[in-house]
Design a protein around this motif. Sequence first.
Motif, PDB file in Angstrom:
ATOM      1  N   VAL A 136       0.867  -1.189   0.000  1.00  0.00           N
ATOM      2  CA  VAL A 136       0.000   0.000   0.000  1.00  0.00           C
ATOM      3  C   VAL A 136       0.899   1.234   0.000  1.00  0.00           C
ATOM      4  CG1 VAL A 136      -1.963   1.141   1.086  1.00  0.00           C
ATOM      5  CG2 VAL A 136      -1.692  -1.338   1.284  1.00  0.00           C
ATOM      6  N   GLY A 138       2.720   4.238  -3.028  1.00  0.00           N
ATOM      7  CA  GLY A 138       2.726   4.703  -4.408  1.00  0.00           C
ATOM      8  C   GLY A 138       2.886   6.195  -4.451  1.00  0.00           C
ATOM      9  N   THR A 139       3.047   6.706  -5.643  1.00  0.00           N
ATOM     10  CA  THR A 139       3.070   8.150  -5.834  1.00  0.00           C
ATOM     11  C   THR A 139       2.208   8.433  -7.054  1.00  0.00           C
ATOM     12  OG1 THR A 139       4.841   8.374  -7.458  1.00  0.00           O
ATOM     13  CG2 THR A 139       5.511   8.081  -5.161  1.00  0.00           C
ATOM     14  N   GLU A 140       2.129   9.692  -7.422  1.00  0.00           N
ATOM     15  CA  GLU A 140       1.339  10.033  -8.598  1.00  0.00           C
ATOM     16  C   GLU A 140       2.091   9.721  -9.894  1.00  0.00           C
ATOM     17  OE1 GLU A 140       1.377  14.552  -9.364  1.00  0.00           O
ATOM     18  OE2 GLU A 140       2.007  14.363  -7.290  1.00  0.00           O
ATOM     19  N   ASN A 141       3.330   9.304  -9.797  1.00  0.00           N
ATOM     20  CA  ASN A 141       4.145   9.113 -10.994  1.00  0.00           C
ATOM     21  C   ASN A 141       4.236   7.656 -11.404  1.00  0.00           C
ATOM     22  OD1 ASN A 141       4.908  11.957 -11.079  1.00  0.00           O
ATOM     23  ND2 ASN A 141       5.973  11.471  -9.171  1.00  0.00           N
ATOM     24  N   SER A 142       4.464   7.423 -12.689  1.00  0.00           N
ATOM     25  CA  SER A 142       4.512   6.065 -13.237  1.00  0.00           C
ATOM     26  C   SER A 142       5.812   5.876 -14.017  1.00  0.00           C
ATOM     27  CB  SER A 142       3.329   5.846 -14.185  1.00  0.00           C
ATOM     28  OG  SER A 142       2.164   6.461 -13.690  1.00  0.00           O
ATOM     29  N   ASP A 145      11.439   5.387 -14.274  1.00  0.00           N
ATOM     30  CA  ASP A 145      12.145   6.512 -13.644  1.00  0.00           C
ATOM     31  C   ASP A 145      11.512   6.938 -12.327  1.00  0.00           C
ATOM     32  OD1 ASP A 145      14.356   7.793 -15.506  1.00  0.00           O
ATOM     33  OD2 ASP A 145      12.752   7.025 -16.804  1.00  0.00           O
ATOM     34  N   ALA A 146      10.237   6.616 -12.151  1.00  0.00           N
ATOM     35  CA  ALA A 146       9.497   7.092 -10.978  1.00  0.00           C
ATOM     36  C   ALA A 146       9.845   6.336  -9.698  1.00  0.00           C
ATOM     37  CB  ALA A 146       7.997   6.998 -11.234  1.00  0.00           C
ATOM     38  N   GLY A 147      10.418   5.139  -9.841  1.00  0.00           N
ATOM     39  CA  GLY A 147      10.684   4.317  -8.664  1.00  0.00           C
ATOM     40  C   GLY A 147      11.822   4.823  -7.805  1.00  0.00           C
ATOM     41  N   PHE A 148      11.782   4.465  -6.536  1.00  0.00           N
ATOM     42  CA  PHE A 148      12.904   4.757  -5.629  1.00  0.00           C
ATOM     43  C   PHE A 148      12.886   3.706  -4.518  1.00  0.00           C
ATOM     44  CE2 PHE A 148       9.250   7.335  -4.671  1.00  0.00           C
ATOM     45  CZ  PHE A 148       9.094   7.294  -3.292  1.00  0.00           C
ATOM     46  N   ARG A 155       5.589   1.401   5.107  1.00  0.00           N
ATOM     47  CA  ARG A 155       4.272   1.255   4.477  1.00  0.00           C
ATOM     48  C   ARG A 155       3.807  -0.174   4.670  1.00  0.00           C
ATOM     49  NH1 ARG A 155       2.446   5.853   4.729  1.00  0.00           N
ATOM     50  NH2 ARG A 155       3.902   7.434   4.044  1.00  0.00           N
TER      51      ARG A 155
ATOM     52  N   PHE B 228      -4.495   1.218   6.770  1.00  0.00           N
ATOM     53  CA  PHE B 228      -4.261   1.124   5.335  1.00  0.00           C
ATOM     54  C   PHE B 228      -4.688   2.385   4.589  1.00  0.00           C
ATOM     55  CE2 PHE B 228      -4.998  -3.227   6.989  1.00  0.00           C
ATOM     56  CZ  PHE B 228      -3.668  -3.621   6.942  1.00  0.00           C
ATOM     57  N   ALA B 230      -2.935   4.805   3.584  1.00  0.00           N
ATOM     58  CA  ALA B 230      -1.968   5.375   2.643  1.00  0.00           C
ATOM     59  C   ALA B 230      -2.408   5.238   1.200  1.00  0.00           C
ATOM     60  CB  ALA B 230      -0.597   4.720   2.816  1.00  0.00           C
ATOM     61  N   GLY B 231      -3.398   4.401   0.946  1.00  0.00           N
ATOM     62  CA  GLY B 231      -3.854   4.155  -0.418  1.00  0.00           C
ATOM     63  C   GLY B 231      -4.668   5.284  -1.030  1.00  0.00           C
ATOM     64  N   ARG B 292      -5.359  14.054 -15.585  1.00  0.00           N
ATOM     65  CA  ARG B 292      -3.936  14.311 -15.291  1.00  0.00           C
ATOM     66  C   ARG B 292      -3.515  15.721 -15.686  1.00  0.00           C
ATOM     67  NH1 ARG B 292      -0.112   9.087 -16.715  1.00  0.00           N
ATOM     68  NH2 ARG B 292       0.136   8.650 -14.513  1.00  0.00           N
ATOM     69  N   ARG B 295      -3.605  18.375 -12.928  1.00  0.00           N
ATOM     70  CA  ARG B 295      -2.523  18.145 -11.983  1.00  0.00           C
ATOM     71  C   ARG B 295      -1.207  18.743 -12.492  1.00  0.00           C
ATOM     72  NH1 ARG B 295      -1.209  17.943  -6.915  1.00  0.00           N
ATOM     73  NH2 ARG B 295       0.745  16.863  -6.577  1.00  0.00           N
ATOM     74  N   GLU B 307       4.835  14.608  -5.878  1.00  0.00           N
ATOM     75  CA  GLU B 307       4.827  13.840  -4.636  1.00  0.00           C
ATOM     76  C   GLU B 307       6.146  13.145  -4.330  1.00  0.00           C
ATOM     77  OE1 GLU B 307       1.617  11.020  -2.366  1.00  0.00           O
ATOM     78  OE2 GLU B 307       1.969  10.776  -4.483  1.00  0.00           O
ATOM     79  N   THR B 308       6.800  12.640  -5.347  1.00  0.00           N
ATOM     80  CA  THR B 308       8.044  11.918  -5.077  1.00  0.00           C
ATOM     81  C   THR B 308       9.058  12.817  -4.384  1.00  0.00           C
ATOM     82  OG1 THR B 308       8.480  12.351  -7.397  1.00  0.00           O
ATOM     83  CG2 THR B 308       8.118  10.073  -6.767  1.00  0.00           C
ATOM     84  N   LEU B 311       8.282  12.797  -0.829  1.00  0.00           N
ATOM     85  CA  LEU B 311       8.578  11.516  -0.197  1.00  0.00           C
ATOM     86  C   LEU B 311      10.066  11.334   0.030  1.00  0.00           C
ATOM     87  CD1 LEU B 311       6.158   9.064  -1.990  1.00  0.00           C
ATOM     88  CD2 LEU B 311       6.254   9.553   0.447  1.00  0.00           C
ATOM     89  N   ARG B 312      10.833  11.744  -0.971  1.00  0.00           N
ATOM     90  CA  ARG B 312      12.274  11.547  -0.857  1.00  0.00           C
ATOM     91  C   ARG B 312      12.861  12.328   0.309  1.00  0.00           C
ATOM     92  NH1 ARG B 312      14.574   9.510  -5.943  1.00  0.00           N
ATOM     93  NH2 ARG B 312      12.905   9.392  -7.431  1.00  0.00           N
TER      94      ARG B 312
END
Lengths: 314, 314
Positions: A136, A138-142, A145-148, A155, B228, B230-231, B292, B295, B307-308, B311-312
Amino acid sequence: MASVPAFAPRRDEPVFARLAIIGIGLIGSSIARAAKELNLAGTIVLADRDAAVRQRARELDLGHAIAETAAEAAVDADHVILCVPVGACGEVAAEIASELKSGAILSDVGSVKGSVVDAVSPHLPEGVSFVPAHPVAGTENSGPDAGFPSLFLNRWCILTPPEGTDPSAIAKTRQFWEGMGALVEVMSAQHHDLVLAVTSHLPHLIAYNIVGTAEDLEAVTQSEVIKFSAGGFRDFTRIAASDPTMWRDVFLHNKEAVLEMLGRFNEDLALLTRAIRYGDGETLHKHFTRTRAIRRGIVALGQEKPETEKLRKD
Amino acid sequence: MASVPAFAPRRDEPVFARLAIIGIGLIGSSIARAAKELNLAGTIVLADRDAAVRQRARELDLGHAIAETAAEAAVDADHVILCVPVGACGEVAAEIASELKSGAILSDVGSVKGSVVDAVSPHLPEGVSFVPAHPVAGTENSGPDAGFPSLFLNRWCILTPPEGTDPSAIAKTRQFWEGMGALVEVMSAQHHDLVLAVTSHLPHLIAYNIVGTAEDLEAVTQSEVIKFSAGGFRDFTRIAASDPTMWRDVFLHNKEAVLEMLGRFNEDLALLTRAIRYGDGETLHKHFTRTRAIRRGIVALGQEKPETEKLRKD
């Protein structure tokens, strides 16, 4: 990455000798990054049906190898994670089934679990365990490249193993997710789908809907909506920027639970609408007061910082 | 505070010799802090009808003096800001009217403007200007402790002066809000109420509603909802933790615009619901794709970080 201090303890011994990740989006690429950085798998192979994504994964140096097909990635893997939209899980399972070795653990990361279990189970070879997982997070990005790597840190990851699943396969899967810093909970697929319908699926549908409503107005321009979004709308736009394919599949595959929650939501909204129309301030005030309790629970659980703290940091 | 570097330029000369703030909540106390820190007013007097709040304001050293009554605070003030719930503005205006000196500018911070103009205007003495203001800024927290001076920094403040308002009063009010770092826009009260109905009032109503729906479920426990969240749900709970009295008044006083937006929202939601029920993935995907764009506009305008990035930082 070796010079960056790890966000979670790096393991001396990997949990899995060979990990295959099918689908290199936000979640797949985050797992690859975390597993590599924290030594959760000896060898990490990734696959994606999109050649451009595979190319990008090579450039990003994700995992240890990029396979051309899902089946190729699955060969000899101890743990295979399907990181594809919910609606594609059955198809990919069918594609890789013959390559899965005995003792392998198949998993996924879908936001709906009942339909994934139904779609994947018929393809499961003898000797292979299926431990469905839903991080559970995620971010708004896909996209790759969006992963970290710290996406799953603190979580929840919900496991929904079908009855009769080998307990050691569940334990290994738990170990893997806990290794990425996640908090693991086990429940039935059916209960998962009900819980997530309210904590995730309904909020997304509502957010997508309200942003669409705002776009269609004639009396208020889009630029005004954007400008004055700080009043509450902004949070909805972030949710409504999530991946369209993933979310289409979520709604198609958790239909019953989402429709049930939508029905309740509509009944409640009718009550509030009526209170506004007839000037019933007492009903509104009572409702607005009791909703604060859940928020306090979330802040207390450390799942979210109070907003002022975040604002002050800016 | 002198040792803390100012978040906005400190003025050599104050905008107003004497500022009165009626109502010491999140907004009132933030204005007091910003005005003092940035020298926007020579003397700042605050009032609140709640003795405990007045006491707390003294302990927090807000402004330069705490008056016992709104009328007392208004005496000799060049700028009086009503920082009370929308429904209380008319009453407070009546209470302070006889104390307002000629040339004074009366203002407020309400989230609804049409009804405030209607309620306040009849009490306005000759020679006093009314320049309604709405700073589109806030947090989930309420009360004098919740305020902070940079709350309005880079946030929009909408002024809705009635036709015929003295232009110099508008200019001074603009100067004051810009002094706190806000971006100022002028529009009619009627248009404001329509814009905010969609960017703020409807999102709040929906958030209050969905959190209420989640609380009433039998099959999903409150602790599961919290765990839960965070979803997507989490963002709604923050909005639904806002001050109940303020929001009761917003809905009662912007009834027509909110009901209009609710009607449109419901029509759109019926369409999405139908698409889910009949498995119409194309309609869902199309809708989720076009949302989208808004946004991207918000992120591009710098009203929100992707958002990333946030988060970072954690």
